[in-house]
Design a protein around this motif. Structure first.
Motif, PDB file in Angstrom:
ATOM      1  N   UNK A  20       0.835  -1.038  -0.005  1.00 32.40           N
ATOM      2  CA  UNK A  20      -0.073  -0.056  -0.264  1.00 32.40           C
ATOM      3  C   UNK A  20       0.717   1.311  -0.165  1.00 32.40           C
ATOM      4  N   UNK A  21       0.986   1.856  -1.346  1.00 30.12           N
ATOM      5  CA  UNK A  21       1.809   3.103  -1.288  1.00 30.12           C
ATOM      6  C   UNK A  21       1.434   4.402  -0.547  1.00 30.12           C
ATOM      7  N   UNK A  22       2.223   5.266  -0.026  1.00 33.51           N
ATOM      8  CA  UNK A  22       1.891   6.537   0.619  1.00 33.51           C
ATOM      9  C   UNK A  22       2.936   7.345   0.238  1.00 33.51           C
ATOM     10  N   UNK A  23       3.315   8.653   0.784  1.00 33.32           N
ATOM     11  CA  UNK A  23       4.307   9.562   0.633  1.00 33.32           C
ATOM     12  C   UNK A  23       3.872  10.881   0.818  1.00 33.32           C
ATOM     13  N   UNK A  24       4.595  11.848   0.334  1.00 30.13           N
ATOM     14  CA  UNK A  24       4.294  13.213   0.377  1.00 30.13           C
ATOM     15  C   UNK A  24       2.735  13.586  -0.235  1.00 30.13           C
ATOM     16  N   UNK A  25       2.133  14.258   0.471  1.00 31.23           N
ATOM     17  CA  UNK A  25       0.726  14.703  -0.077  1.00 31.23           C
ATOM     18  C   UNK A  25       1.255  16.022  -0.752  1.00 31.23           C
ATOM     19  N   UNK A  26       1.245  16.162  -2.056  1.00 36.28           N
ATOM     20  CA  UNK A  26       2.106  16.971  -2.700  1.00 36.28           C
ATOM     21  C   UNK A  26       1.402  18.467  -2.771  1.00 36.28           C
ATOM     22  N   UNK A  27       0.131  18.597  -2.744  1.00 43.00           N
ATOM     23  CA  UNK A  27      -0.370  19.847  -2.613  1.00 43.00           C
ATOM     24  C   UNK A  27      -0.013  20.707  -1.227  1.00 43.00           C
ATOM     25  N   UNK A  28       0.452  19.979  -0.328  1.00 44.94           N
ATOM     26  CA  UNK A  28       0.719  20.555   1.106  1.00 44.94           C
ATOM     27  C   UNK A  28       2.156  21.070   0.754  1.00 44.94           C
ATOM     28  N   UNK A  29       2.965  20.715  -0.278  1.00 40.46           N
ATOM     29  CA  UNK A  29       4.214  21.464  -0.674  1.00 40.46           C
ATOM     30  C   UNK A  29       4.066  22.420  -1.170  1.00 40.46           C
ATOM     31  N   UNK A  30       3.473  22.133  -2.384  1.00 45.24           N
ATOM     32  CA  UNK A  30       3.209  22.904  -3.818  1.00 45.24           C
ATOM     33  C   UNK A  30       2.405  24.243  -3.450  1.00 45.24           C
ATOM     34  N   UNK A  31       1.411  24.168  -2.602  1.00 42.47           N
ATOM     35  CA  UNK A  31       0.636  25.254  -1.922  1.00 42.47           C
ATOM     36  C   UNK A  31       1.321  26.181  -1.248  1.00 42.47           C
ATOM     37  N   UNK A  32       2.214  25.838  -0.548  1.00 43.18           N
ATOM     38  CA  UNK A  32       3.179  26.532   0.532  1.00 43.18           C
ATOM     39  C   UNK A  32       4.071  27.125  -0.344  1.00 43.18           C
ATOM     40  N   UNK A  33       4.866  26.387  -1.125  1.00 40.89           N
ATOM     41  CA  UNK A  33       5.840  26.769  -2.008  1.00 40.89           C
ATOM     42  C   UNK A  33       5.686  28.075  -2.994  1.00 40.89           C
ATOM     43  N   UNK A  34       4.358  27.941  -3.432  1.00 42.89           N
ATOM     44  CA  UNK A  34       3.993  29.230  -4.150  1.00 42.89           C
ATOM     45  C   UNK A  34       3.920  30.248  -3.475  1.00 42.89           C
ATOM     46  N   UNK A  35       3.214  30.172  -2.290  1.00 43.56           N
ATOM     47  CA  UNK A  35       2.925  31.145  -1.501  1.00 43.56           C
ATOM     48  C   UNK A  35       4.301  31.903  -1.085  1.00 43.56           C
ATOM     49  N   UNK A  36       5.309  30.938  -0.898  1.00 45.29           N
ATOM     50  CA  UNK A  36       6.604  31.472  -0.388  1.00 45.29           C
ATOM     51  C   UNK A  36       7.420  32.081  -1.458  1.00 45.29           C
ATOM     52  N   UNK A  37       7.280  31.591  -2.500  1.00 44.19           N
ATOM     53  CA  UNK A  37       8.013  32.228  -3.928  1.00 44.19           C
ATOM     54  C   UNK A  37       7.475  33.377  -4.108  1.00 44.19           C
ATOM     55  N   UNK A 211      -4.542  22.265   9.782  1.00 42.51           N
ATOM     56  CA  UNK A 211      -5.253  20.957  10.048  1.00 42.51           C
ATOM     57  C   UNK A 211      -5.142  19.921   9.051  1.00 42.51           C
ATOM     58  N   UNK A 212      -5.220  20.381   7.666  1.00 42.02           N
ATOM     59  CA  UNK A 212      -5.309  19.154   6.672  1.00 42.02           C
ATOM     60  C   UNK A 212      -4.855  19.732   5.453  1.00 42.02           C
ATOM     61  N   UNK A 213      -5.027  19.144   4.318  1.00 40.98           N
ATOM     62  CA  UNK A 213      -4.478  19.542   3.113  1.00 40.98           C
ATOM     63  C   UNK A 213      -5.028  20.846   2.524  1.00 40.98           C
ATOM     64  N   UNK A 214      -6.394  20.997   2.853  1.00 40.51           N
ATOM     65  CA  UNK A 214      -7.098  22.252   2.527  1.00 40.51           C
ATOM     66  C   UNK A 214      -6.620  23.747   3.199  1.00 40.51           C
ATOM     67  N   UNK A 215      -5.770  23.434   4.183  1.00 37.72           N
ATOM     68  CA  UNK A 215      -5.222  24.365   5.064  1.00 37.72           C
ATOM     69  C   UNK A 215      -3.679  24.891   4.751  1.00 37.72           C
ATOM     70  N   UNK A 216      -3.194  24.189   3.503  1.00 37.93           N
ATOM     71  CA  UNK A 216      -1.651  24.574   3.177  1.00 37.93           C
ATOM     72  C   UNK A 216      -1.646  25.986   2.786  1.00 37.93           C
ATOM     73  N   UNK A 217      -2.503  26.545   2.066  1.00 34.43           N
ATOM     74  CA  UNK A 217      -2.181  27.958   1.761  1.00 34.43           C
ATOM     75  C   UNK A 217      -2.287  29.054   2.879  1.00 34.43           C
ATOM     76  N   UNK A 218      -3.308  28.659   3.597  1.00 31.92           N
ATOM     77  CA  UNK A 218      -3.510  29.657   4.874  1.00 31.92           C
ATOM     78  C   UNK A 218      -2.371  29.449   5.964  1.00 31.92           C
ATOM     79  N   UNK A 219      -1.807  28.216   5.810  1.00 32.38           N
ATOM     80  CA  UNK A 219      -0.696  28.043   6.745  1.00 32.38           C
ATOM     81  C   UNK A 219       0.292  29.018   6.271  1.00 32.38           C
TER      82      UNK A 219
END
Length: 229
Positions: A20-37, A211-219
């Motif tokens: 059963x695969x898992x890994x990085x939830x990508x949007x939690x990185x990309x949303x923050x990356x774009x805000x910081x960029x 709290x969750x993936x939906x919170x990445x931009x706001x975080x």
């Protein structure tokens, strides 16, 4: 002076059941990356072992894979960033103004007991830097202690992926522990939104958690606000 952000990602590719695969939830990185960029920050990725950070397959599918996720998947340069993350011993905490722990169920295995990540987190925080996490990323804060021996999360308001969200996502029987419960056991003042899977961010001084993936931009936006931007 340009702000510098250290983003933490996982090296784990599977649940305990290796099929059963898992890994990085990508949007939690990309949303923050774009805000910081957008703020002009310098960003670097680190993982417990360095090297490849696998991706959670479910985070790459519609409707969870938004434009930012698709952009990363189509950019070989950004894929290389995820293939060649730094190891903790390559990181000087004094170089960073904030640390941001990404999530995905993978981090439940390799974040909590990584002494090198705990050291980096402690040193950034004690230099008046910001410690932040989103979703399961708060598992990286479970066992981090300050120089005085106290747990960083003890007595602090925070949030992260809730147990009810684990149940609703159908993975409650696959995860190694109840992260919400473990936070409470450590004295954290855990909070969650009334409705699962909606954005929620909790800020307690220089501790910012989503709290969750939906919170990445706001975080990420709140981290930038604390940095004065």
């Amino acid at each position: 002076m340009t702000r510098r952000i250290l983003l933490v990602v996982s090296n784990v590719a599977n649940y305990a059941d290796q099929s059963e695969p898992t890994g990085l939830w990508l949007s939690e990185l990309t949303h923050a990356w774009h805000i910081f960029a957008q703020k002009g920050y310098t960003q670097q990725m680190v993982s417990p072992k360095g090297g490849l950070s696998p991706l959670e397959p479910r985070s790459l599918k519609w409707p969870l894979a938004d434009a930012s996720v698709k952009e990363w998947l189509g950019d070989s340069g950004r894929q290389q960033l995820l293939a060649s993350t730094a190891a903790p011993d390559e990181i000087n905490p004094a170089d960073f103004d904030a640390i941001y722990y990404t999530g995905g169920h993978a981090v439940m295995w390799d974040f909590p007991d990584d002494a090198a990540l705990q050291r980096i987190t402690r040193e950034i925080y004690e230099r008046d830097g910001i410690v932040s996490s989103v979703c399961h990323g708060y598992c990286g804060l479970l066992n981090t202690r300050l120089s005085n021996g106290n747990l960083l999360v003890a007595g602090r308001r925070l949030t992260g992926y809730s147990w009810v969200e684990e149940v609703l996502a159908g993975v409650a029987k696959k995860v190694p522990y109840n992260a919400e419960e473990e936070m409470v056991r450590r004295g954290a003042l855990y909070e969650k939104a009334l409705i699962p899977f909606v954005s929620k961010v909790v800020t307690d001084g220089r501790l910012v958690t989503g709290q969750n993936p939906q919170s990445a931009k706001a975080t990420a936006t709140q981290v930038a606000a604390l940095l004065g931007d």
